[in-house]
Design a protein around this motif. Structure first.
Motif, short mmCIF file in Angstrom:
data_model
loop_
_atom_site.label_atom_id
_atom_site.label_comp_id
_atom_site.label_asym_id
_atom_site.label_seq_id
_atom_site.Cartn_x
_atom_site.Cartn_y
_atom_site.Cartn_z
N MET A 84 1.29 -1.29 -0.23
CA MET A 84 -0.28 -0.03 0.00
C MET A 84 1.13 1.73 -0.18
N LEU A 85 1.90 1.41 1.14
CA LEU A 85 2.49 2.73 0.80
C LEU A 85 3.32 2.42 -0.56
N MET A 86 3.99 1.64 -1.02
CA MET A 86 4.40 1.61 -2.40
C MET A 86 3.64 2.37 -3.39
N ALA A 87 2.28 1.44 -3.44
CA ALA A 87 1.41 2.13 -4.61
C ALA A 87 0.57 3.93 -3.66
N ILE A 88 0.93 3.96 -2.55
CA ILE A 88 0.04 5.98 -2.47
C ILE A 88 1.57 6.38 -2.67
N GLY A 89 2.68 5.82 -2.77
CA GLY A 89 3.62 6.99 -3.57
C GLY A 89 4.83 7.08 -2.82
N MET A 90 5.35 5.80 -1.83
CA MET A 90 6.34 5.23 -1.22
C MET A 90 7.54 5.32 -2.01
N ASN A 91 8.31 5.70 -2.25
CA ASN A 91 10.14 4.89 -3.29
C ASN A 91 10.60 4.11 -2.20
N LYS A 92 11.36 3.81 -3.39
CA LYS A 92 12.06 2.73 -3.07
C LYS A 92 13.22 3.32 -2.17
N LYS A 106 12.52 5.33 0.70
CA LYS A 106 11.85 5.89 1.64
C LYS A 106 11.58 4.66 2.85
N LEU A 153 -0.42 0.91 -11.39
CA LEU A 153 0.68 -0.05 -10.22
C LEU A 153 0.97 -1.57 -11.16
N ILE A 156 6.25 6.02 -9.97
CA ILE A 156 5.77 6.64 -8.37
C ILE A 156 5.37 7.62 -7.51
N ARG A 182 2.16 8.55 -9.48
CA ARG A 182 0.85 7.68 -8.65
C ARG A 182 0.30 8.82 -7.34
N MET A 183 1.40 8.80 -6.45
CA MET A 183 1.40 9.99 -5.24
C MET A 183 0.94 11.45 -5.92
N LEU A 236 4.81 12.88 2.17
CA LEU A 236 5.88 12.32 1.22
C LEU A 236 6.18 13.01 -0.12
#
Lengths: 407, 230
Positions: A299-307, A309, B56, B80, B83-84, B112
């Motif tokens: 979920m974190l990666m989906a909503i925009g947390m990059n690798k 982070k 995704l 990424i 998406r954000m 973020l």
């Protein structure tokens, strides 16, 4: 916020984190405390050796050490002492006559090194007289007296006031001997030293072996500051004839001097092994923490947390987990080391074994600040290294699959 | 105004020698402010389709254009970031961060994005009020009911001010009453703030609220109906 989440994640599964933290605390305590005990032992050993067994600096004829022959002596020792006393940093000097002899009682015999000493001068450079207990007699006062070590006394069955016959070789090569009464029995905790060395008044020994009292086999030098050891050695050397050798206690007892350096290496190896073992435990824990949060990480990666982070978050978690245990372990151990450093740790039940190697049975554990600093760095390093595998595992997650994972 | 444009979208999964056409040539345009339900039986390809629209998953063929950006051409960190900043996600099982409070969960995506604390605080509280949870800002997910958690998830999806919200079966784990409350909130946000919602669902309660129903079967759109006039 990443740091804050990482810290909160550490406490997500309290039991598991506490198990790791306690493992780190006990690991740190075990490693550091045993290191402190070893350091304390070595320091005490060096201190005792310098007080009782070896002078800070020794002057002798350069051929005497190889042959122990009476003819290799320091000519007109008093004049040399005067020269040495003129060197800056020198506190006191004493002169000795040395000879190998056989010590006999009616029941047993043993080979010994006999030192002829001037009591007044000797007490200024060697604290051996302080190791004679209240019930063990006194230091040398009369010409027919001998002071021996506890181990030798036990070996040849001698007590205070016992008669001991010394058989030795005079300067003319003939065998000679003398009868002495035991004035005192010293105990340095170094069994080998206590067994192998006896002390007479210099005048008595010189008389016995027909040796000129103006000469000596060695001059013991006590200096004011041990930090200046090498400089003072060089200064003395520069002022003396070439046929005299000027050596420091480190050269006289290289095994004792080397202990300190060897101990440093041993301490870091011990801590290294403990941290390595803890590191694997931490990797295992963090791997579990990552694998049970697959869905959340997805979920974190989906909503925009990059690798980067995600990697940082897992790394911070691991470091925080390790550092929490490490910091508590360090602080607790610091105070325990401080406490036992003050009151002493009695290893009396192992005393005989330690004394055989020259160690006292009451140890004052000690560690310097540098060691704590290095250990702190090593703990952080362990945390960083232990975080890499779990963090990489998290990075390999595919958000689509991770979000649909069962957990 | 077109917000999502899907052209000849295909997704083929390979399982050894066998190829599975999960999505088999979809063309679809969704405009700003639509309230769309993508429906279809299990295995019809609707989730795969929405995953590709959400950036995704990558298509085997075709293009997805969101607000004039070709999403299918974006890679790695670009994707990424896209998406954000452009898409809000609502998941079936809420997927809130359990160690954070409701407010912190909403703030997280703004963090973020690099928004200031003041801005994050303000927007998080506005969104919590909008989903009727202003008084539960400091509650952790474990202290909230399923419906409340999903409302927080909707607020979180809106936090980044996305172009549209993708909601994957958002009501699947909720009872009727909670579903009604959640759908009312989303409908209100759609009407009042012109926010575009795209649902993947086979919940009739969602379909009843939707103003456009796109039915997918065997990887293709078999019907696309406007059920209510805007």
């Amino acid at each position: 916020m990443i740091t804050s989440i990482a810290w909160k994640n550490v406490w997500r599964n309290k039991t598991r984190s506490l198990v790791v933290i306690f493992a780190v605390i006990f690991g740190m305590f075990g490693g550091i405390f045993s290191s402190a005990v070893m350091t304390g032992m070595v320091e005490l050993r060096i201190k005792k050796a310098l007080q009782n067994e070896v002078p800070h600096i020794l002057i002798r004829h350069k051929d005497f050490v190889a042959n122990k022959e009476l003819k290799y002596y320091i000519n007109n020792a008093d004049s040399i002492i005067e020269i040495v006393k003129g060197v800056e940093g020198v506190k006191n000097c004493s002169r000795r006559t040395d000879i190998i002899a056989m010590a006999n009682t009616a029941k047993a015999a043993s080979g010994v090194m006999v030192f002829g000493v001037d009591t007044m001068l000797e007490k200024k450079v060697c604290m051996l007289y302080k190791t004679i207990c209240d019930t063990c007699g006194n230091y040398l006062t009369k010409s027919n007296q001998i002071v021996i070590g506890k181990r030798l006394a036990s070996k040849i069955k001698a007590k205070v006031k016992s008669k001991i016959v010394l058989t030795l070789q005079s300067t003319d090569g003939n065998l000679t001997g003398g009868v002495f009464r035991v004035a005192g029995i010293f105990e340095t905790k170094n069994a080998a030293f206590d067994e192998g060395n006896v002390y007479l008044l210099n005048s008595s020994l010189c008389n016995l072996i027909n040796f000129d009292e103006n000469n000596a086999h060695e001059i013991s030098v006590m200096i004011k500051n041990l930090e200046e050891l090498d400089n003072i050695q060089a200064s003395i050397k520069a002022k003396l004839p070439n046929n005299y050798e000027v050596v420091t206690w480190k050269q006289l007892q290289p095994e004792t001097a080397g202990m300190s350096d060897m101990m440093d290496v041993m301490l870091y190896i011990t801590i290294g092994i403990i941290l390595l073992a803890l590191g694997f435990g931490i990797i295992n824990t963090m791997l579990m923490a990552v694998l049970e949060r697959v869905k959340e990480l997805g979920m974190l990666m989906a909503i925009g947390m990059n690798k980067l982070k995600v990697f940082k978050m897992i790394m911070f978690e691991t470091i925080m987990l390790t550092l929490t245990g490490g910091a508590i372990g360090l602080i607790v151990t610091y105070f325990i080391v401080l406490y036992y450093g003050h009151v002493g740790l009695d290893l009396g039940f192992l005393g005989n074994g330690y004394e055989a190697f020259g160690f006292d049975s009451v140890i004052n554990p000690k560690l310097d600040g540098e060691f704590y600093f290095v250990v702190t760095i090593l703990v952080i390093l362990t945390g960083v290294l232990a975080s890499i595998y779990p963090a990489l595992k998290a990075l390999k997650l595919n958000p689509v699959e991770a979000i649909r994972a069962d957990n | 105004m077109k917000i999502i444009e899907v052209k000849d979208l295909k997704k083929i999964y390979k399982d050894g020698d066998i190829e599975v056409n999960a999505v088999n040539g979809i063309n679809l345009t969704i405009n700003q402010g639509e309230f769309v339900a993508v429906v279809g039986p299990s295995g019809s390809g609707k989730t795969t389709f929405l995953n590709m629209v959400g950036g995704l998953d990558s298509p085997t063929e075709g293009e997805i254009i969101v607000d004039n950006v070709n999403v299918s051409s974006l890679k790695g960190s670009q994707l990424i970031d896209f998406r954000m900043n452009n898409i809000g996600f609502v998941f079936q099982s809420y997927n809130l961060i359990p160690v954070l409070t409701a407010k912190e969960n909403i703030e997280f995506v703004m963090h973020l994005q690099g928004k200031s604390k003041k801005e994050r605080d303000k927007r998080a509280m506005e969104l919590l009020d909008a989903v009727g949870l202003g008084d539960r800002a400091d509650s952790r997910p474990s202290k909230l009911s399923g419906g409340q958690q999903q409302r927080v998830a909707v607020a979180r999806a809106l936090a980044s001010k996305p172009k549209f919200i993708l909601a994957d079966e958002p009501t699947a784990n909720l009872d009727s009453k909670t579903t009604a409350v959640l759908l009312d909130i989303m409908e209100k946000l759609n009407k009042d703030e012109n926010i575009t919602f795209v649902f993947s669902t086979h919940d009739p309660r969602v379909m009843k609220k939707a103003r456009r129903i796109v039915t997918i079967e065997d990887g293709v759109i078999i019907s696309d109906n406007i059920v209510k006039k805007e």
